[in-house]
Design a protein around this motif. Structure first.
Motif, short mmCIF file in Angstrom:
data_model
loop_
_atom_site.label_atom_id
_atom_site.label_comp_id
_atom_site.label_asym_id
_atom_site.label_seq_id
_atom_site.Cartn_x
_atom_site.Cartn_y
_atom_site.Cartn_z
N HIS A 187 16.15 -10.17 0.00
CA HIS A 187 16.29 -8.92 -0.74
C HIS A 187 15.49 -9.02 -2.03
N TRP A 188 15.70 -8.05 -2.93
CA TRP A 188 14.86 -7.88 -4.12
C TRP A 188 15.29 -8.76 -5.29
N LEU A 189 16.32 -9.56 -5.13
CA LEU A 189 16.77 -10.41 -6.22
C LEU A 189 16.29 -11.85 -6.09
N THR A 190 15.77 -12.24 -4.95
CA THR A 190 15.52 -13.66 -4.68
C THR A 190 14.08 -13.94 -4.31
N GLY A 191 13.52 -14.96 -4.96
CA GLY A 191 12.22 -15.53 -4.63
C GLY A 191 12.34 -17.04 -4.58
N PHE A 192 11.32 -17.75 -5.04
CA PHE A 192 11.41 -19.22 -5.04
C PHE A 192 10.30 -19.82 -5.88
N ARG A 193 10.49 -21.08 -6.28
CA ARG A 193 9.41 -21.90 -6.85
C ARG A 193 9.39 -23.20 -6.08
N VAL A 194 8.31 -23.95 -6.19
CA VAL A 194 8.17 -25.14 -5.38
C VAL A 194 8.01 -26.37 -6.26
N VAL A 195 8.26 -27.52 -5.68
CA VAL A 195 7.95 -28.80 -6.30
C VAL A 195 6.89 -29.48 -5.44
N GLN A 196 6.14 -30.37 -6.10
CA GLN A 196 5.17 -31.18 -5.37
C GLN A 196 5.61 -32.63 -5.52
N ALA A 197 6.27 -33.12 -4.47
CA ALA A 197 6.81 -34.49 -4.46
C ALA A 197 7.37 -34.76 -3.08
N ASP A 198 7.40 -36.01 -2.69
CA ASP A 198 8.04 -36.37 -1.44
C ASP A 198 9.53 -36.07 -1.52
N MET A 199 10.12 -35.75 -0.39
CA MET A 199 11.55 -35.50 -0.35
C MET A 199 12.31 -36.81 -0.54
N PRO A 200 13.33 -36.84 -1.42
CA PRO A 200 14.13 -38.04 -1.55
C PRO A 200 14.70 -38.47 -0.19
N GLN A 201 14.77 -39.76 0.01
CA GLN A 201 15.25 -40.29 1.28
C GLN A 201 16.75 -40.56 1.26
N THR A 202 17.43 -39.97 0.30
CA THR A 202 18.88 -40.14 0.18
C THR A 202 19.58 -39.55 1.40
N ARG A 203 20.63 -40.23 1.83
CA ARG A 203 21.43 -39.68 2.93
C ARG A 203 22.26 -38.51 2.39
N PRO A 204 22.24 -37.38 3.08
CA PRO A 204 23.03 -36.24 2.58
C PRO A 204 24.52 -36.51 2.67
N LEU A 205 25.28 -35.78 1.87
CA LEU A 205 26.73 -35.83 1.98
C LEU A 205 27.14 -35.24 3.32
N PRO A 206 28.29 -35.65 3.84
CA PRO A 206 28.73 -35.11 5.14
C PRO A 206 28.87 -33.59 5.09
N ALA A 207 28.53 -32.95 6.18
CA ALA A 207 28.70 -31.50 6.28
C ALA A 207 30.18 -31.15 6.20
N ILE A 208 30.46 -30.04 5.57
CA ILE A 208 31.83 -29.52 5.56
C ILE A 208 31.99 -28.69 6.82
#
Length: 672
Positions: free
Chosen positions: A244-265
């Motif tokens: 919709h008209w309220l949301t856009g985005f910005r980006v980063v330039q970096a490798d994604m951290p290799q941290t294990r995500p928290l368990p899904a709820i």
């Protein structure tokens, strides 16, 4: 100058924050170097902001480059030239250097993948932790510069009904934060790569959120949004396919951290819901009216269930296991973003409704309007979802359950455009052809009619049948919208559709304003309008129109509005069990045995017993007795296979049958 500001700029002077280290890529996107460091993420998380707690320590171990501004139209359209067609939609984001909007999560991800291949470097969306760390830039105030957002950053920071086409979304036109980042508070919301989920209290290093979820996080708030939603700690969420008209985005330039995500709820599951098919038995042949029950109860304080002062707008369905399932919204303000849909259950064999539990929410989005339907054993839940607050520009989502409401499918956008004509109304139904009908208010106003949405494939796709032909609500006129909001819709035996609604009253031949009736011969593409025989209803009132399993049509409505009389109409004439006429007030039922041509049976919905009752929501307290029933409320109803009618008002649950409605009338004994 505040101590935190002094500390922040001292660190900059010492070189800890290097705001001048910028890079520019081939698209002209500028990037600021964000240093490694530690901070405490979140807030105390009180009230509607409970998802910001607990505050927890976070360490970002590696520096990264972050876009100094949000992605612009010109930059995004090098990836997707077709997006130019969305420039200026609703009058917003017309220019090359304005923030791109109308981009969903998947499209933002695809842009990052395209840019990575083009540049030979890894571009991605920021993690939620990276975003907050970069936004704060060493501060712990509500905003990086202060506890209040300075006026220079304001872009109509209030709830906006519809859209404000005067807003300019040009990037980088207000002061940057100490890291050299612009527009971190407002302009447009920004997608993060994390699945939305609750925080954990323990220290975390390079967190990447949850392994899965229903929604993706957005951050920063936007134009046309109250200031509190632009705070550094505030968390928002969106269905990944939504845009919709309220949301856009910005980006980063970096490798994604290799941290294990928290368990899904895991989606909320009720393990104690019976999955045994219930035998409803033989319908009662004698009149039945039961003591009203309260279905909106206050949850235990330790339950964690969000519960606000205003509880309203129910929907109800029976389940194959014999339970009744009721849902409604809870909020402080009907236009608020804190709104959550709650559920309560009357389990088969019990005499009390359960305490409420959370049923559906999209964090920091208004979710006005719900419906439930048992579709041959599959429960269908439809709901409105706003882009922000208010309930004018809703999308429509659908979920299903095949286990009596113990678990539900992911929300699926069935009417993805955030627009009018999408405020879901309880009372969905199925035609004799097997098509699903869903009514939705066409406007947030008290007048303006109801849209009809139709699905011929069990809910996979939906069509707004009369969208191109709104019409005017006058006797004998026609249009593509049902007269009156909050309309109830039934299919007649000849295949036509009939609807009754609130507001948009039509004057009858006697000069009295009446509830409007709408008829359609083409599945809701066009409707013709006329005055019904019923008094109009008004604020805080919603009717029920349905076909009973025994055949007759049932209308449940109100004799008048307690504070706003129409043309002097006040009360209706009813007959008591001895055949004597009297004037009654409040909620009544009417029956038609000839497909809506006449309504010979009308009965005040009271058994004559004196009760002092609380109607909740807009109704409040009232006396129920021989001549007075509940004076107003939002109604929803279902009829279980044993032919008991279950009627919900904004707080109370009524139970009766057709035999009770026709008791001491000419139709007694004629009902099979």
């Amino acid at each position: 100058m505040r101590n935190a500001t002094i500390l922040c700029y001292c660190l900059i002077a010492l070189g800890a924050f290097t705001i001048n280290a910028q890079e520019t890529n081939s698209l002209g996107m500028q990037f600021a170097r964000i240093p490694a460091g530690s901070f405490h993420m979140g807030s105390h998380g009180q009230g509607e902001d409970y998802d910001e707690a607990p505050i927890h320590p976070v360490t970002i171990t590696k520096p990264f480059l972050m876009g100094t501004t949000e992605v612009t139209n010109a930059q995004y359209e090098q990836f997707d030239p077709s997006h130019k067609e969305l420039r200026g939609k609703y009058g917003l984001s017309k220019e090359d250097d304005e923030a791109v909007i109308f981009v969903n999560y998947r499209e933002a991800e695809a842009f990052c993948k395209w840019l990575s291949e083009k540049e030979g470097k890894t571009y991605r969306l920021p993690t939620e932790a990276e975003w907050e760390y970069a936004c704060r830039a060493g501060s712990y105030w509500n905003f990086w510069m202060d506890d209040g957002l300075h006026a220079v950053y304001h872009k109509n920071q209030q709830n906006v009904w519809g859209t404000d086409s005067t807003i300019n979304l040009k990037v980088g036109k207000t002061p940057a934060n100490p890291f050299g980042l612009y527009d971190m508070h407002g302009n447009v919301e920004e997608w993060c790569c994390d699945w939305y989920g609750p925080y954990e209290a323990f220290p975390q290093t390079d967190p990447v959120g949850r392994a899965d979820g229903l929604y993706k996080v957005t951050r920063g708030g936007s134009h046309s949004t109250p200031e509190r939603f632009l705070r550094s700690a505030n968390r928002l969420a969106m269905i990944p396919e939504d845009k919709h008209w309220l949301t856009g985005f910005r980006v980063v330039q970096a490798d994604m951290p290799q941290t294990r995500p928290l368990p899904a709820i895991e989606p909320a599951s009720q393990e104690n819901i019976s999955q045994q098919k219930y035998n409803w038995g033989t319908p009662l042949k004698t009149p039945f009216f039961a003591e009203p029950l309260v279905y909106v109860k206050t949850p235990d304080c330790s339950s964690g269930v969000p519960f606000y002062k205003h509880n309203h707008c129910p929907a109800v369905s029976w389940c194959d296991n014999g339970d009744l399932l009721a849902i409604w919204f809870t909020c402080d303000e009907e236009s608020g973003r804190e709104m959550v849909i709650l559920e309560s259950r009357l389990k088969q064999g019990t005499a009390e409704w359960s305490e409420p539990r959370e049923f559906f929410r999209v964090p920091d989005r208004n979710v006005t309007g719900s419906s439930l339907l048992n579709n041959d054993g599959t429960l269908i839940h439809m709901n409105g979802v706003e882009a922000a607050g208010t309930w004018e520009t809703l999308a429509m989502v659908m979920r299903t359950s095949k286990d009596n409401g113990a678990t539900w499918s992911r929300p699926h956008l069935v009417a993805p455009e955030h627009a009018r004509r999408h405020q879901v109304i309880a009372g969905s139904s199925k035609t004799k052809e097997g098509w699903l009908i869903q009514a939705a208010d066409a406007t947030p106003r008290s007048n303006g009619g109801t849209a009809l949405h139709l699905s011929k494939d069990n809910g996979l796709t939906w069509e707004d049948m009369g969208k191109t032909n709104p019409g005017t609500f006058e006797a004998g006129a026609s249009g593509g919208t049902i007269a009156g909001i909050h309309a109830g819709v039934v299919q007649l035996s000849d295949g036509r559709l009939m609807a009754l609604g609130r507001g948009d009253g039509i004057v009858d031949k006697d000069g009295l304003e009446r509830m409007p009736m709408s008829l359609s011969e083409d599945n809701g593409r066009t409707w013709t309008y006329s005055a019904s025989e019923f008094p109009p209803i008004d604020g805080g009132q919603r009717l029920v129109l349905m076909r009973l399993k025994e055949g007759p049509l049932l209308l449940v409505s109100f004799t008048n509005h307690p504070f706003r009389l129409k043309n002097g109409l006040n009360g209706m004439t009813f007959k008591d069990k001895n055949g004597r006429e009297y004037t009654g007030y409040g909620m009544y039922a009417a029956l038609s045995f000839d497909e809506g041509k006449t309504w010979p049976v009308k009965k005040l919905l009271t058994d004559g017993k004196s009760r002092f009752m609380d109607g909740g929501a807009w109704t409040g307290f009232f006396d129920m007795d021989q001549t007075h029933a509940e004076p107003r409320g939002y109604l929803a109803a279902t009829q279980t296979p044993n032919q008991i009618i279950h009627l919900l008002s904004s707080r109370n649950h009524y139970r009766f049958n057709l035999q009770w409605l026709v008791e001491n009338t000419d139709f007694q004994g004629k009902i099979k």
